[in-house]
Design an enzyme around this catalytic site. Structure first.
Site, mmCIF file in Angstrom:
data_model
loop_
_atom_site.group_PDB
_atom_site.id
_atom_site.type_symbol
_atom_site.label_atom_id
_atom_site.label_comp_id
_atom_site.label_asym_id
_atom_site.label_seq_id
_atom_site.Cartn_x
_atom_site.Cartn_y
_atom_site.Cartn_z
ATOM 1 N N SER A 107 0.832 -1.203 0.000
ATOM 2 C CA SER A 107 0.000 0.000 0.000
ATOM 3 C C SER A 107 0.868 1.255 0.000
ATOM 4 O O SER A 107 1.671 1.455 -0.899
ATOM 5 C CB SER A 107 -0.963 -0.025 1.189
ATOM 6 N N ASP A 125 -8.276 -2.939 -7.412
ATOM 7 C CA ASP A 125 -7.702 -2.653 -6.095
ATOM 8 C C ASP A 125 -8.780 -2.101 -5.167
ATOM 9 O O ASP A 125 -9.384 -1.058 -5.433
ATOM 10 C CB ASP A 125 -6.562 -1.648 -6.233
ATOM 11 N N HIS A 176 -6.341 -5.800 -1.623
ATOM 12 C CA HIS A 176 -5.334 -4.764 -1.435
ATOM 13 C C HIS A 176 -4.257 -5.336 -0.525
ATOM 14 O O HIS A 176 -4.519 -5.673 0.622
ATOM 15 C CB HIS A 176 -5.963 -3.520 -0.792
#
Length: 394
Positions: free
Chosen positions: A207, A303, A370
């Protein structure tokens, strides 16, 4: 309905248990269950290391024969940087895997204050033991490439993907915007613990940490020995500059505020900032093509963070029309599915901008997910997501 080709990564359903406990107990229940899931999947705990000398004024570091001033390299609240290290062994003793923790960004004083007294803004609030699994695992069968490497988890406590650098501190807020200094302080500490002798090194992250692994990729390579083989891998870090469901550039404005709040401009890739507004250079589509170090991108075309926060953020959906869809894609309407398909199409066009080169690699799947490298379930297991019968690890 589920978009064509989209795979839902199922999670444990705790709905019945949640109804039986009060909110405070619920938080602890979720934490315990999460830890058990991680440990069941070949996870193990690793202790924390604090870079205490980074707090002292006048501190500096010698990296690759270059003296770098690193005064007061601290988290948002002024506490020292931190990381977790599991030492390598055998043939992997001089190999290093650096995994940067994710956790979003803060884009103004209000949002930075909101995270200052949490683990994302202070090492005082970080767990002293952290579970390692997935590509950080130490099991030869479940992590055959990296199990015996020196594996590091860099904790994230600055809110800028380690790009911020402002000397002044407002005593009214006591906020320290020193992300780039934190990054260098951690690297210097790892150098002293053996990374200066690295033969192989992989910089990775999830991330916001995945974004950091892109932004710091070439810089990381420059700090290691000339003969070392260095590569970078970004997991869920390829954040796209896209408009929201109302056609507004919400995420672009957000990133602009991040760069201005943290004073990040001077620490973003100059190959990008010399041509574009610095805030645009937080987007990998503008900064990644110029990276010279081998780079691998692991990302979901759907995502989940980007769909929730870039495509359909709360500010663009005041009536909550997307709420159920974002929580469970099986609840999406046909119009919402079409919008998500459009996001996927745009993402694939953007990622193609990296070009075809032996220095580039991609694994783009159709999961609504994610971060996929930190959990054993998605890193390497019999039922891990695959493309042409090849999973992430391979």
């Amino acid at each position: 309905m589920v978009p064509y080709g989209l795979k839902v990564i199922e999670k444990v359903d705790l709905s019945e248990a949640r109804q039986m406990v009060d909110p405070n107990t619920r938080i602890w229940l979720n934490a315990i269950v999460s830890m058990l899931i991680i440990l069941k999947a070949d996870g193990f705990f690793v202790g924390i290391n604090y870079v205490q000398n980074a707090v002292a004024k006048g501190a500096g570091m010698m990296l690759s024969s270059i003296w770098i001033l690193c005064c007061c390299a601290v988290c948002l609240d002024g506490s020292p940087p931190a990381y977790h290290l599991d030492r390598g062994s055998g043939a992997g003793i001089n190999n290093w895997l650096i995994q940067i923790e994710g956790g979003g960004w803060c884009n103004n004083v209000t949002t930075c204050l909101a995270r200052r007294d949490t683990r994302l803004g202070s090492s005082k609030h970080m767990a002293t033991q952290l579970a390692f699994s997935g590509l950080l695992g130490n099991n030869r069968l479940s992590n055959p490439d990296f199990y015996n490497w020196n594996r590091v988890k860099v904790r994230y406590c600055d809110g800028s993907s380690f790009t911020g650098d402002i000397e002044a501190v407002n005593p009214a807020t006591n906020l320290h915007f020193r992300g780039s200094r934190v990054w260098l302080a951690v690297i210097e500490d790892l150098m002293a613990k053996g990374m200066r002798n690295a033969e192989n090194a992989l910089l990775s992250g999830c991330s916001a940490g995945g974004l950091a692994s892109i932004l710091h990729c070439d810089g990381f390579r420059a700090l290691l020995p000339m003969g070392a083989k260095v590569k970078c891998m970004a997991d869920a870090g390829y954040f796209m500059n896209t408009n929201d469901i109302n056609g507004s550039p919400h995420i672009q404005g957000f990133y602009n505020e991040v760069v201005n709040t943290h004073g990040s401009a001077k620490n973003l890739p100059s190959s990008c900032t010399s041509q574009l507004n610095p805030s645009m250079c937080l987007f990998p589509q503008y900064s990644a093509p110029q990276i010279r170090t081998p780079l691998f991108i692991l990302n979901a075309a759907y995502d989940s963070w980007q769909i929730k926060n870039s495509l359909a953020p709360g500010v663009a959906d005041p009536h909550g029309t997307w709420h159920n869809c974002k929580a469970d894609i099986k609840q999406c309407s046909s119009v919402q599915i079409q919008t998500m398909q459009g996001f996927r199409t745009e993402f694939l066009k953007v990622i193609a901008g990296l070009g075809s080169s032996p220095q580039r690699g991609l694994f783009i799947n159709s999961c609504y997910a994610h971060c996929q490298s930190e959990m054993q379930e998605t890193w390497l297991r019999a039922d891990s997501p695959m493309l042409n019968k090849i999973n992430y690890k391979k």
